[in-house]
Enzyme design. Structure first.
Site, PDB file in Angstrom:
ATOM      1  N   HIS A  33       0.904  -1.140  -0.337  1.00  0.00           N
ATOM      2  CA  HIS A  33      -0.323  -0.104  -0.298  1.00  0.00           C
ATOM      3  C   HIS A  33       0.812   1.298   0.359  1.00  0.00           C
ATOM      4  O   HIS A  33       1.750   0.923   0.482  1.00  0.00           O
ATOM      5  CB  HIS A  33      -0.657  -0.390   1.467  1.00  0.00           C
ATOM      6  CG  HIS A  33      -1.894  -1.136   1.673  1.00  0.00           C
ATOM      7  ND1 HIS A  33      -2.770  -1.509   0.378  1.00  0.00           N
ATOM      8  CD2 HIS A  33      -1.189  -1.659   2.343  1.00  0.00           C
ATOM      9  CE1 HIS A  33      -3.081  -3.215   1.612  1.00  0.00           C
ATOM     10  NE2 HIS A  33      -2.303  -2.994   2.196  1.00  0.00           N
ATOM     11  N   ARG A 130     -13.950  -4.614  10.895  1.00  0.00           N
ATOM     12  CA  ARG A 130     -13.472  -3.936  11.939  1.00  0.00           C
ATOM     13  C   ARG A 130     -13.010  -2.696  10.610  1.00  0.00           C
ATOM     14  O   ARG A 130     -12.221  -1.799  11.154  1.00  0.00           O
ATOM     15  CB  ARG A 130     -12.056  -4.446  12.377  1.00  0.00           C
ATOM     16  CG  ARG A 130     -11.364  -4.676  11.723  1.00  0.00           C
ATOM     17  CD  ARG A 130     -10.238  -5.605  12.717  1.00  0.00           C
ATOM     18  NE  ARG A 130      -9.388  -6.307  11.426  1.00  0.00           N
ATOM     19  CZ  ARG A 130      -8.517  -6.092  11.151  1.00  0.00           C
ATOM     20  NH1 ARG A 130      -8.156  -4.832  10.647  1.00  0.00           N
ATOM     21  NH2 ARG A 130      -7.824  -7.224  10.051  1.00  0.00           N
ATOM     22  N   ASP A 257       2.565  -6.800   2.188  1.00  0.00           N
ATOM     23  CA  ASP A 257       2.180  -5.837   3.339  1.00  0.00           C
ATOM     24  C   ASP A 257       2.775  -4.858   3.838  1.00  0.00           C
ATOM     25  O   ASP A 257       1.615  -4.116   4.815  1.00  0.00           O
ATOM     26  CB  ASP A 257       1.187  -6.630   3.719  1.00  0.00           C
ATOM     27  CG  ASP A 257      -0.482  -6.340   4.344  1.00  0.00           C
ATOM     28  OD1 ASP A 257      -0.673  -5.320   3.549  1.00  0.00           O
ATOM     29  OD2 ASP A 257      -0.649  -6.658   5.536  1.00  0.00           O
ATOM     30  N   ASN A 262      -2.706  -1.121  10.735  1.00  0.00           N
ATOM     31  CA  ASN A 262      -3.423  -2.434  12.363  1.00  0.00           C
ATOM     32  C   ASN A 262      -2.630  -3.178  12.864  1.00  0.00           C
ATOM     33  O   ASN A 262      -2.843  -4.523  13.416  1.00  0.00           O
ATOM     34  CB  ASN A 262      -4.714  -2.394  11.566  1.00  0.00           C
ATOM     35  CG  ASN A 262      -5.429  -1.526  10.949  1.00  0.00           C
ATOM     36  OD1 ASN A 262      -5.991  -0.246  11.745  1.00  0.00           O
ATOM     37  ND2 ASN A 262      -5.830  -1.806   9.865  1.00  0.00           N
TER      38      ASN A 262
HETATM   39  C1  0GY Z   1      -4.207  -5.739   4.397  1.00  0.00           C
HETATM   40  C2  0GY Z   1      -4.942  -5.738   5.559  1.00  0.00           C
HETATM   41  C3  0GY Z   1      -5.481  -4.791   6.393  1.00  0.00           C
HETATM   42  C4  0GY Z   1      -6.073  -3.580   6.148  1.00  0.00           C
HETATM   43  C5  0GY Z   1      -6.425  -3.422   5.217  1.00  0.00           C
HETATM   44  O1  0GY Z   1      -7.262  -1.513   3.420  1.00  0.00           O
HETATM   45  C6  0GY Z   1      -7.291  -2.169   4.820  1.00  0.00           C
HETATM   46  O2  0GY Z   1      -7.040  -1.038   5.519  1.00  0.00           O
HETATM   47  O3  0GY Z   1      -6.651  -4.027   4.196  1.00  0.00           O
HETATM   48  C7  0GY Z   1      -6.227  -5.064   8.116  1.00  0.00           C
HETATM   49  O4  0GY Z   1      -6.099  -4.577   8.822  1.00  0.00           O
HETATM   50  O5  0GY Z   1      -5.906  -6.728   8.434  1.00  0.00           O
HETATM   51  O6  0GY Z   1      -4.004  -6.018   3.911  1.00  0.00           O
HETATM   52  O7  0GY Z   1      -3.634  -4.533   4.161  1.00  0.00           O
END
Ligand code: 0GY
Length: 302
Positions: A33, A130, A257, A262
């Site tokens: 990300h 969540r 990742d 989180n």
């Molecule tokens: C990931 C996992 C998480 C978060 C998100 O988009 C997001 O906020 O995917 C998570 O908190 O498990 O794959 O980034």
């Protein structure tokens, strides 16, 4: 705009180690990300957390440090359906990044075309309670029907316990479907138990379904890694990921990742995460498929 990160949020690992495992040429980090920076790309009002900034410059520096060639940048929920930080990263990647967006039914065809030109190749539907508020299934099916002609995929993120309820919806999707983090198995449960068996059946019976065998640090219940001389961390996740890799070698992907949204107890060393790979893909052929052939076919054929 000034943003204050969610209390307890850990910063990403500033000085990751050099992996001992040498990635094959052309390896793709297929799940990562970018966050903000918030003063340029504000976080979404509806977000459930506020991250620390993580720019494309920092992501691409990590890519080079670990030995990856390319990235697939997945829209994170903290940016809602404003894909501009992710698209900005794609535009600075010289063709070495593809993107997965989040869109609402209000997205226009011109916006979809512009994202496609920038390198977006799919949309993400998130069912982790969540992280997001509920989106009606008819809206998601409408979006899936609109992105299918572009050759895009749907990335789905859900918890293992929710697969039975989501099964009918998932199996109606008209595109390639990519599951984040193996559908988040509970690795405390037996690998031959009914929950993981359902996930394997989902992949076995639907050849359009792929899986990322990512996020051992998120799935591990053993807690922070007990490092040993082989740098073999997150061992409780290994049997699950290895099972998926060996059962479906042509439909698996791997990603760091980064910057690990989180995580509040433990932030992984990304170099150590790369050293997890040879424990789940145990031959050069499986490693090449997982890291090079599969993501290149899925994201760089158009
Ligand atoms: C990931 C996992 C998480 C978060 C998100 O988009 C997001 O906020 O995917 C998570 O908190 O498990 O794959 O980034």
């Amino acid at each position: 705009m000034e943003f204050t990160k969610t209390p307890g949020w850990l910063d990403w690992y500033a000085n990751p180690s050099k992996p001992h495992f040498q990635l094959p040429p052309g390896a793709v980090d297929a799940h990562c990300h970018v966050f903000g920076p918030g003063d340029r790309f504000p976080y979404a009002p509806e977000r459930k957390y506020t991250p620390c900034d993580a720019s494309w410059q920092q992501l691409f520096a990590l890519r080079d440090h670990l030995g990856f060639d390319k990235n697939v940048i997945v829209q994170a929920t903290c940016h809602g359906a404003d894909n501009s930080a992710m698209v900005d990263a794609l535009k600075h990647a010289n063709g070495k990044a593809r993107g997965i967006a989040t869109v609402r039914r209000s997205v226009t065809d011109n916006e979809l075309q512009a994202m496609n030109a920038a390198g977006v190749r799919g949309v993400r539907f998130n069912f982790v309670k969540r992280l997001v508020d509920f989106t009606p299934k008819d809206e998601l099916l409408e979006i899936a029907a609109r992105i299918a002609p572009l050759g895009w995929q749907v990335v789905i993120y859900f918890e293992a316990v929710d697969l039975p309820e989501l099964w009918d919806f998932f199996t109606r999707l008209p595109t390639t479907v990519v599951v984040d983090h193996m559908g988040r198995p509970d690795v405390n449960k037996p690998i031959d138990g009914s929950e993981f068996a359902l996930f394997l059946k989902f992949m076995r019976e639907h050849e359009n379904v792929w899986s990322k065998v990512s996020c051992p640090e998120r799935l591990s219940v053993a807690g922070p890694p007990a490092l040993d001389s082989e740098r073999n961390a997150y061992r409780d996740v290994v049997p699950f990921a290895r099972k998926v890799v060996e059962s479906f070698p042509d439909r698996v992907l791997w990603g760091t990742d980064w910057p690990h949204p989180n995580l509040k107890d433990h932030m992984p060393d990304d170099g150590l995460l790369v050293d997890f790979i040879p424990h789940i893909a145990t031959t050069p052929e499986l490693q090449r498929k997982l890291l090079v052939d599969n993501p290149t076919r899925l994201y760089w054929s158009t």
